[in-house]
Design an enzyme around this catalytic site. Sequence first.
Site, PDB file in Angstrom:
ATOM      1  N   LYS A 274       0.832  -1.192   0.000  1.00 33.40           N
ATOM      2  CA  LYS A 274       0.000   0.000   0.000  1.00 33.40           C
ATOM      3  C   LYS A 274       0.876   1.255   0.000  1.00 33.40           C
ATOM      4  O   LYS A 274       2.029   1.211   0.429  1.00 33.40           O
ATOM      5  CB  LYS A 274      -0.882   0.032   1.257  1.00 33.40           C
ATOM      6  CG  LYS A 274      -1.975  -1.017   1.312  1.00 33.40           C
ATOM      7  CD  LYS A 274      -2.735  -0.910   2.620  1.00 33.40           C
ATOM      8  CE  LYS A 274      -3.848  -1.930   2.724  1.00 33.40           C
ATOM      9  NZ  LYS A 274      -4.969  -1.633   1.797  1.00 33.40           N
ATOM     10  N   ARG A 348     -10.574 -11.444   1.736  1.00 35.65           N
ATOM     11  CA  ARG A 348     -11.432 -12.509   1.191  1.00 35.65           C
ATOM     12  C   ARG A 348     -10.755 -13.870   1.274  1.00 35.65           C
ATOM     13  O   ARG A 348     -11.424 -14.894   1.336  1.00 35.65           O
ATOM     14  CB  ARG A 348     -11.830 -12.158  -0.243  1.00 35.65           C
ATOM     15  CG  ARG A 348     -10.689 -12.102  -1.234  1.00 35.65           C
ATOM     16  CD  ARG A 348     -10.991 -11.241  -2.444  1.00 35.65           C
ATOM     17  NE  ARG A 348     -10.978  -9.826  -2.108  1.00 35.65           N
ATOM     18  CZ  ARG A 348     -11.259  -8.860  -2.976  1.00 35.65           C
ATOM     19  NH1 ARG A 348     -11.579  -9.149  -4.225  1.00 35.65           N
ATOM     20  NH2 ARG A 348     -11.219  -7.597  -2.597  1.00 35.65           N
TER      21      ARG A 348
END
Length: 490
Positions: A274, A348
């Site tokens: 990130k 996920r």
Amino acid sequence: MQYQISNQPVAGVQASCIVVTLDQSGKLSDAANAIDQASGGFIQARIDARDIEGKTAQTLLLPAVAGIGAERVLLVGTGKETLKSADAVKILNAIASATSGYSGNVALALAHLATDTLPAAWWAEQIAQAYGNALYKYTETKGKKDDAAEKRQPDSLTWLGDDVSAAFSKGEAIALGVAYAKELGNLPPNICTPSYLAAEAVKLGAAGALDVTILDEEELEKLGAGAFVSVAKGSSEPGKMIVMKYQGAADKNAAPHMILGKGITFDTGGISLKPGLNMDEMKYDMCGAASVLGTMKALLELKPAINVIGMITSAENMPAGHASKPGDVVTTLSGKTVEILNTDAEGRLVLCDAMTYGINNFKPASLVDIATLTGACMAALGRVNSGLFTTDETLAGELQNAAAYSGDKVWRLPLEDDYQELLDSNFADMANIGGPLAGATTAACFLSRFTEGTPWAHLDIAGTAWNSGGKAKGSTGRPVPLLVNYLLAK
């Protein structure tokens, strides 16, 4: 805090502060009018002087007045129209903010605001939560603590009207759960690790009727939870899957309702790193897990006659020489394979194996997962609504009703089969991302492939789990109010 019910005349109520209202036309409530008359028109004089206009949530604190029993009077505006729940909550938050620093008793003359839509029980439940929010203050890692200031708060609230004791108890339980979720979210990631969350679950189990099981990373690898391990293996902090079993139903074998929280205690993005700006806020990537712990804490207070499984799937997502790489293919606990195109789509991956484990082992009647899953959901809904995804209309209605009642808002987003093809992969059964479009929906589509026919809903709380920047920065404790109301309605 203690809660009391009283029907004594308003002017004679002994309290450190009594709360009364007026609307935007300047009309005093019956309670405010009684105090005005007992004090020789003191309140009306302040209105005539335009010290307060009665706008929604506007407040004016008046000192002790001869002729009444309370030491102070808080005059609160209720606006000019029939109150909607959002405005009512603003009023209650204003009351709690203005009076939470007073010791002794705070008396609330608010029963006249009750309607068929917002009954007295709703007002009592919400005021208990408002005081919980007003009194919460993060101090855990601050070196200097002002103990005297922390202790200065009301000892009791007195509701002037019909008995709403049960609603106060419910509101206080939710407030405790919210505060717990906030505290966990606000803790720094060097303290709040997967092992810390596991220890907190064990503490809850020891204090109440919870059966707690912790599965470590090594056990999960042996079970074949390759998606979970692909995330956890990049960190020196071992990943954990946490199972909390609450059995309140008369039939202990009745199918439980499961809530599953994403607990990425810090998310660097892994190899798909990130940007550095605001990366500190990635400690909040475990707020789904915090909301499950907060909900279980509230249930232990309320002791509802239902069976609930609270699950947390927790890991750190870190870059390392042994971390997963874009292009890796992993095998999930279900046997399905996943091509990892972006290691920052890790939530996920840990959730899908937890869903398979929970469904296989507990055969739940329903499953709701809660996750700070996608920036796409935050971009779509901001910090007002959590994203709701489900194809089960009954479950959708239950969650929407709980959201409307609690004020913990959700907005339903699409989960149509047409989006599934965006997850196609040339090298595995599916990819873990679906490209630049409809990111929140494709994340939900990914999870839907692991539901095995179980009624399931996904709550994306990326925009609602915490606030950014300045004094407002911090965990919100959402969606604990939504989850508690949803489960209590089962």
